[in-house]
Motif scaffolding. Structure first.
Motif, PDB file in Angstrom:
ATOM      1  N   GLY A 113      42.265  60.016  64.589  1.00  0.00           N
ATOM      2  CA  GLY A 113      43.408  60.430  63.792  1.00  0.00           C
ATOM      3  C   GLY A 113      43.955  59.369  62.870  1.00  0.00           C
ATOM      4  N   VAL A 114      43.300  58.212  62.815  1.00  0.00           N
ATOM      5  CA  VAL A 114      43.775  57.114  61.989  1.00  0.00           C
ATOM      6  C   VAL A 114      42.921  57.004  60.729  1.00  0.00           C
ATOM      7  N   ALA A 115      43.589  56.923  59.580  1.00  0.00           N
ATOM      8  CA  ALA A 115      42.920  56.647  58.309  1.00  0.00           C
ATOM      9  C   ALA A 115      43.045  55.167  58.023  1.00  0.00           C
ATOM     10  N   TRP A 116      41.928  54.508  57.826  1.00  0.00           N
ATOM     11  CA  TRP A 116      41.909  53.085  57.520  1.00  0.00           C
ATOM     12  C   TRP A 116      41.665  52.908  56.025  1.00  0.00           C
ATOM     13  N   VAL A 117      42.558  52.192  55.373  1.00  0.00           N
ATOM     14  CA  VAL A 117      42.437  51.880  53.950  1.00  0.00           C
ATOM     15  C   VAL A 117      42.214  50.376  53.848  1.00  0.00           C
ATOM     16  N   LEU A 118      41.069  49.976  53.287  1.00  0.00           N
ATOM     17  CA  LEU A 118      40.585  48.604  53.413  1.00  0.00           C
ATOM     18  C   LEU A 118      40.361  47.987  52.042  1.00  0.00           C
ATOM     19  N   PRO A 119      41.288  47.151  51.579  1.00  0.00           N
ATOM     20  CA  PRO A 119      41.127  46.534  50.266  1.00  0.00           C
ATOM     21  C   PRO A 119      40.056  45.449  50.268  1.00  0.00           C
ATOM     22  N   GLN A 120      39.560  45.153  49.079  1.00  0.00           N
ATOM     23  CA  GLN A 120      38.517  44.140  48.892  1.00  0.00           C
ATOM     24  C   GLN A 120      39.032  43.041  47.970  1.00  0.00           C
ATOM     25  N   ALA A 121      39.064  41.796  48.457  1.00  0.00           N
ATOM     26  CA  ALA A 121      39.418  40.664  47.606  1.00  0.00           C
ATOM     27  C   ALA A 121      38.272  40.354  46.660  1.00  0.00           C
ATOM     28  N   HIS A 122      38.594  40.021  45.424  1.00  0.00           N
ATOM     29  CA  HIS A 122      37.563  39.614  44.480  1.00  0.00           C
ATOM     30  C   HIS A 122      36.931  38.303  44.951  1.00  0.00           C
ATOM     31  N   ASP A 123      35.620  38.255  44.959  1.00  0.00           N
ATOM     32  CA  ASP A 123      34.874  37.091  45.448  1.00  0.00           C
ATOM     33  C   ASP A 123      35.234  36.751  46.894  1.00  0.00           C
ATOM     34  N   PHE A 124      35.698  37.749  47.646  1.00  0.00           N
ATOM     35  CA  PHE A 124      35.919  37.631  49.098  1.00  0.00           C
ATOM     36  C   PHE A 124      37.031  36.656  49.471  1.00  0.00           C
ATOM     37  N   SER A 125      37.944  36.380  48.551  1.00  0.00           N
ATOM     38  CA  SER A 125      39.072  35.489  48.847  1.00  0.00           C
ATOM     39  C   SER A 125      40.286  35.940  48.051  1.00  0.00           C
ATOM     40  N   TRP A 126      41.441  36.022  48.719  1.00  0.00           N
ATOM     41  CA  TRP A 126      42.653  36.476  48.052  1.00  0.00           C
ATOM     42  C   TRP A 126      43.294  35.380  47.205  1.00  0.00           C
ATOM     43  N   TYR A 127      43.098  34.137  47.595  1.00  0.00           N
ATOM     44  CA  TYR A 127      43.603  32.990  46.832  1.00  0.00           C
ATOM     45  C   TYR A 127      42.751  31.789  47.218  1.00  0.00           C
ATOM     46  N   PRO A 128      42.673  30.751  46.351  1.00  0.00           N
ATOM     47  CA  PRO A 128      41.624  29.728  46.523  1.00  0.00           C
ATOM     48  C   PRO A 128      41.907  28.640  47.546  1.00  0.00           C
ATOM     49  N   GLN A 129      43.150  28.181  47.651  1.00  0.00           N
ATOM     50  CA  GLN A 129      43.455  27.053  48.528  1.00  0.00           C
ATOM     51  C   GLN A 129      43.913  27.544  49.898  1.00  0.00           C
ATOM     52  N   GLY A 130      44.128  26.605  50.814  1.00  0.00           N
ATOM     53  CA  GLY A 130      44.670  26.963  52.107  1.00  0.00           C
ATOM     54  C   GLY A 130      46.080  27.522  51.981  1.00  0.00           C
ATOM     55  N   PHE A 131      46.533  28.257  52.997  1.00  0.00           N
ATOM     56  CA  PHE A 131      47.829  28.907  52.877  1.00  0.00           C
ATOM     57  C   PHE A 131      49.003  27.938  52.990  1.00  0.00           C
ATOM     58  N   LEU A 132      48.747  26.703  53.459  1.00  0.00           N
ATOM     59  CA  LEU A 132      49.799  25.695  53.537  1.00  0.00           C
ATOM     60  C   LEU A 132      49.853  24.803  52.296  1.00  0.00           C
TER      61      LEU A 132
END
Length: 217
Positions: free
Chosen positions: A49-68
Motif C-alpha cells: 500500500g506504499v507508493a515510493w517516489v525516488l528522486p535521482q541526483a545528477h551525477d549521483f550527488s546532491w552537492y559536491p563537498q561534505g555536509f559540514l
C-alpha cells in the motif's frame, strides 16, 4: 531552460501507484547512490500500500563537498537540490492525496534535514538515517509563522561512530527539530557500518505502518 541539472531526472516510482496508495514515501538516496538503492530499502521494508517516489541526483550527488563544509562551498548545487525536493513534493502534498513521509539516507538525510528545518512543510512524518543539517557550525532555527513542525514525529537513526556523519551533528539536528515542535525518536547504534541495519529497517516498517492512510486501516 533551467540550469538545475537535478530537475532533468524524473523520480522513479516503485510500489503502489501514488493515486491509490495508502501512504507516499519520498525517499532520497545518498552520495554515490541512485534510486536503485532506495528500491532495495523499499523491498526490505516490504509494506503493502506504499507508493515510493525516488528522486535521482545528477551525477549521483546532491552537492559536491561534505555536509559540514561551509555552505557556500556546496552552492549552487545545494540550492538546486532543495529546489528539486520542492518541485517533487509539491504535487504530492495536495489536500486530497494520501499522507506523505520523507525518508533519507546519508547525504539524502542531510539534504532532507536542511529542507525540513528551512521550509517546515506539513508532512505525515520524516525518517532520517545517518544525517544532519548542513554547515560547519550549529545553527538556531525559528518556526515560521503558521508553520513549524508541531505534531510531527521525526525518526532518526545513526551510528555512534559513523565515518562521515558525527554523532554531535545528528544530536544537534534532533534538538533543532524539537525546538520547532517536533517529537524526535533518535536511535544510536554501536555499528560502524554506513548502512541501514535490520533493526532500523524493522523500526522504519513500524513507523510507516502507523502512518498509513484510512484506506489501509
Amino acid at each position: 531552460m533551467s540550469s538545475n541539472m537535478h530537475l532533468t531526472h524524473q523520480p522513479t516510482r516503485h510500489g503502489a501507484p501514488p493515486e491509490s496508495a495508502a501512504l507516499v514515501v519520498y525517499a532520497v538516496h545518498g552520495r554515490g547512490q541512485s534510486p536503485a538503492f532506495m528500491v532495495e530499502v523499499a523491498d526490505r521494508v516490504d509494506l503493502p500500500g506504499v507508493a515510493w517516489v525516488l528522486p535521482q541526483a545528477h551525477d549521483f550527488s546532491w552537492y559536491p563537498q561534505g555536509f559540514l563544509a561551509p555552505t557556500q562551498e556546496n552552492q549552487p548545487h545545494l540550492d538546486h537540490a532543495l529546489e528539486a525536493i520542492r518541485a517533487h513534493t509539491r504535487p504530492l502534498l495536495g489536500e486530497d492525496g494520501p499522507p506523505v513521509v520523507v525518508l533519507g539516507f546519508s547525504q539524502g538525510a542531510c539534504l532532507l534535514s536542511e529542507w525540513l528545518l528551512r521550509d517546515q512543510p506539513h508532512l505525515a512524518g520524516a525518517v532520517l538515517h545517518t544525517g544532519g543539517y548542513l554547515g560547519p557550525t550549529e545553527r538556531d532555527w525559528v518556526a515560521s509563522p503558521g508553520r513549524g513542525l508541531s505534531g510531527q514525529v521525526v525518526e532518526m537513526f545513526t551510528a555512534e561512530e559513523d565515518a562521515w556523519v558525527p554523532l554531535h551533528r545528528v544530536e544537534a539536528t534532533s534538538s533543532a527539530f524539537r525546538s520547532l515542535g517536533a517529537a524526535v525518536e533518535l536511535t544510536v547504534y554501536d555499528d560502524p557500518d554506513h548502512h541501514l541495519n535490520d533493526d532500523s529497517v524493522h523500526m522504519i516498517r513500524r513507523y510507516l505502518r502507523h502512518r498509513l492512510g484510512p484506506s489501509a486501516q
